[in-house]
Scaffold this motif. Sequence first.
Motif, PDB file in Angstrom:
ATOM      1  N   ALA A  15       1.009  -1.087  -0.237  1.00  0.00           N
ATOM      2  CA  ALA A  15       0.347   0.064   0.089  1.00  0.00           C
ATOM      3  C   ALA A  15       0.821   1.169  -0.096  1.00  0.00           C
ATOM      4  O   ALA A  15       0.608   2.155  -1.011  1.00  0.00           O
ATOM      5  CB  ALA A  15      -1.632  -0.015   1.362  1.00  0.00           C
ATOM      6  N   SER A  16       2.184   1.265   0.707  1.00  0.00           N
ATOM      7  CA  SER A  16       3.089   2.751   0.453  1.00  0.00           C
ATOM      8  C   SER A  16       3.586   2.529  -0.697  1.00  0.00           C
ATOM      9  O   SER A  16       3.809   3.573  -1.430  1.00  0.00           O
ATOM     10  CB  SER A  16       4.077   1.654   1.778  1.00  0.00           C
ATOM     11  OG  SER A  16       3.063   2.280   2.788  1.00  0.00           O
ATOM     12  N   ILE A  17       3.875   1.610  -1.402  1.00  0.00           N
ATOM     13  CA  ILE A  17       4.540   1.710  -2.815  1.00  0.00           C
ATOM     14  C   ILE A  17       3.574   1.891  -3.710  1.00  0.00           C
ATOM     15  O   ILE A  17       3.821   3.336  -4.477  1.00  0.00           O
ATOM     16  CB  ILE A  17       4.943   0.494  -2.722  1.00  0.00           C
ATOM     17  CG1 ILE A  17       6.218   0.194  -2.062  1.00  0.00           C
ATOM     18  CG2 ILE A  17       5.433   0.529  -4.381  1.00  0.00           C
ATOM     19  CD1 ILE A  17       6.651  -1.753  -1.946  1.00  0.00           C
ATOM     20  N   ILE A  18       2.381   2.045  -4.093  1.00  0.00           N
ATOM     21  CA  ILE A  18       1.709   2.160  -4.302  1.00  0.00           C
ATOM     22  C   ILE A  18       0.661   3.881  -4.664  1.00  0.00           C
ATOM     23  O   ILE A  18       0.557   4.620  -4.959  1.00  0.00           O
ATOM     24  CB  ILE A  18      -0.079   1.498  -4.444  1.00  0.00           C
ATOM     25  CG1 ILE A  18      -0.018   0.012  -4.782  1.00  0.00           C
ATOM     26  CG2 ILE A  18      -0.998   2.163  -5.099  1.00  0.00           C
ATOM     27  CD1 ILE A  18      -0.640  -0.937  -4.991  1.00  0.00           C
ATOM     28  N   GLY A  19       1.126   4.424  -2.853  1.00  0.00           N
ATOM     29  CA  GLY A  19       0.312   5.492  -2.466  1.00  0.00           C
ATOM     30  C   GLY A  19       1.604   6.611  -2.715  1.00  0.00           C
ATOM     31  O   GLY A  19       1.533   7.325  -3.438  1.00  0.00           O
ATOM     32  N   ARG A  58       5.408   9.477   5.789  1.00  0.00           N
ATOM     33  CA  ARG A  58       5.867  10.300   7.057  1.00  0.00           C
ATOM     34  C   ARG A  58       6.401   9.243   8.476  1.00  0.00           C
ATOM     35  O   ARG A  58       6.534   8.199   8.475  1.00  0.00           O
ATOM     36  CB  ARG A  58       4.930  11.224   7.948  1.00  0.00           C
ATOM     37  CG  ARG A  58       4.473  12.480   6.826  1.00  0.00           C
ATOM     38  CD  ARG A  58       3.055  13.131   8.492  1.00  0.00           C
ATOM     39  NE  ARG A  58       2.306  12.438   8.873  1.00  0.00           N
ATOM     40  CZ  ARG A  58       1.332  12.729   9.199  1.00  0.00           C
ATOM     41  NH1 ARG A  58       0.978  13.734   9.599  1.00  0.00           N
ATOM     42  NH2 ARG A  58       0.012  12.076   9.935  1.00  0.00           N
ATOM     43  N   ILE A  59       7.507  10.288   8.584  1.00  0.00           N
ATOM     44  CA  ILE A  59       8.939   8.837   9.991  1.00  0.00           C
ATOM     45  C   ILE A  59       7.654   8.383  10.662  1.00  0.00           C
ATOM     46  O   ILE A  59       7.901   7.245  11.271  1.00  0.00           O
ATOM     47  CB  ILE A  59       9.405   9.803  10.400  1.00  0.00           C
ATOM     48  CG1 ILE A  59      11.108   9.136  10.819  1.00  0.00           C
ATOM     49  CG2 ILE A  59       9.450  11.002  11.348  1.00  0.00           C
ATOM     50  CD1 ILE A  59      11.594   8.286  10.201  1.00  0.00           C
ATOM     51  N   ASN A  60       7.039   8.968  10.930  1.00  0.00           N
ATOM     52  CA  ASN A  60       5.860   8.573  12.457  1.00  0.00           C
ATOM     53  C   ASN A  60       5.335   7.072  12.206  1.00  0.00           C
ATOM     54  O   ASN A  60       5.259   6.564  12.273  1.00  0.00           O
ATOM     55  CB  ASN A  60       4.851   8.888  13.548  1.00  0.00           C
ATOM     56  CG  ASN A  60       4.090   9.812  12.587  1.00  0.00           C
ATOM     57  OD1 ASN A  60       4.508   9.984  10.975  1.00  0.00           O
ATOM     58  ND2 ASN A  60       3.186  10.270  13.238  1.00  0.00           N
ATOM     59  N   VAL A  61       4.304   7.058  10.970  1.00  0.00           N
ATOM     60  CA  VAL A  61       4.058   6.692  10.144  1.00  0.00           C
ATOM     61  C   VAL A  61       5.108   4.792   9.708  1.00  0.00           C
ATOM     62  O   VAL A  61       4.855   4.041   9.543  1.00  0.00           O
ATOM     63  CB  VAL A  61       3.578   6.730   8.907  1.00  0.00           C
ATOM     64  CG1 VAL A  61       2.449   5.538   7.614  1.00  0.00           C
ATOM     65  CG2 VAL A  61       2.208   7.688   9.135  1.00  0.00           C
ATOM     66  N   ALA A  62       6.172   5.415   9.396  1.00  0.00           N
ATOM     67  CA  ALA A  62       7.457   3.727   9.300  1.00  0.00           C
ATOM     68  C   ALA A  62       7.832   3.040  10.073  1.00  0.00           C
ATOM     69  O   ALA A  62       7.935   1.863   9.791  1.00  0.00           O
ATOM     70  CB  ALA A  62       8.467   4.665   7.992  1.00  0.00           C
ATOM     71  N   ILE A  63       7.759   3.988  11.140  1.00  0.00           N
ATOM     72  CA  ILE A  63       8.266   3.613  12.287  1.00  0.00           C
ATOM     73  C   ILE A  63       7.573   2.988  12.428  1.00  0.00           C
ATOM     74  O   ILE A  63       7.648   1.983  13.491  1.00  0.00           O
ATOM     75  CB  ILE A  63       8.787   4.885  12.934  1.00  0.00           C
ATOM     76  CG1 ILE A  63      10.074   5.216  12.537  1.00  0.00           C
ATOM     77  CG2 ILE A  63       8.725   4.142  14.891  1.00  0.00           C
ATOM     78  CD1 ILE A  63      10.402   6.681  13.890  1.00  0.00           C
ATOM     79  N   GLY A  64       5.923   2.872  13.094  1.00  0.00           N
ATOM     80  CA  GLY A  64       5.026   2.627  12.409  1.00  0.00           C
ATOM     81  C   GLY A  64       4.551   0.619  12.182  1.00  0.00           C
ATOM     82  O   GLY A  64       4.739   0.029  13.103  1.00  0.00           O
ATOM     83  N   ALA A  65       4.212   1.088  10.600  1.00  0.00           N
ATOM     84  CA  ALA A  65       4.530  -0.247  10.135  1.00  0.00           C
ATOM     85  C   ALA A  65       5.701  -0.978  10.350  1.00  0.00           C
ATOM     86  O   ALA A  65       5.628  -1.790  10.175  1.00  0.00           O
ATOM     87  CB  ALA A  65       4.703   0.417   8.922  1.00  0.00           C
ATOM     88  N   ALA A  66       7.265   0.129  10.247  1.00  0.00           N
ATOM     89  CA  ALA A  66       7.798  -1.402  10.880  1.00  0.00           C
ATOM     90  C   ALA A  66       7.735  -2.058  11.974  1.00  0.00           C
ATOM     91  O   ALA A  66       8.437  -3.230  12.338  1.00  0.00           O
ATOM     92  CB  ALA A  66       9.130  -0.601  10.988  1.00  0.00           C
TER      93      ALA A  66
END
Length: 113
Positions: free
Chosen positions: A75-79, A88-96
């Motif tokens: 979903a991130s790649i498509i977005g 955003r960095i907080n979204v990337a950290i949460g997803a990781a």
Amino acid sequence: KDKTATSFFWTGVTGSIAMTATGIWFWEPMIATDWLIMGCLCITGVTGHWLLIRCYEVAEASAVQPFAYLQLVFASIIGISVFGEDVRINVAIGAALIVAAGLFTFWRERQKS
């Protein structure tokens, strides 16, 4: 313990009743090209739902669920690539963190076997 067909049937019936009761008040006619897109959406949706239910029928959820977290990646790649969104960095950290927790659970379950 239900078979795939049972789960698939009841989720489909329940969803169609709920969406009809809700959506009938907002119905708008579709143009011809929308019918083609809607047909493709229905086929891919039905196939994906069937395969997901079938997957949980034949495998343990703890073994399958870590792979479901790949939806975040796709979903991130498509977005980013199609819609030009920024992650955003907080979204990337949460997803990781979510993906790491799923992979840890998968690893821990394999250690018990």
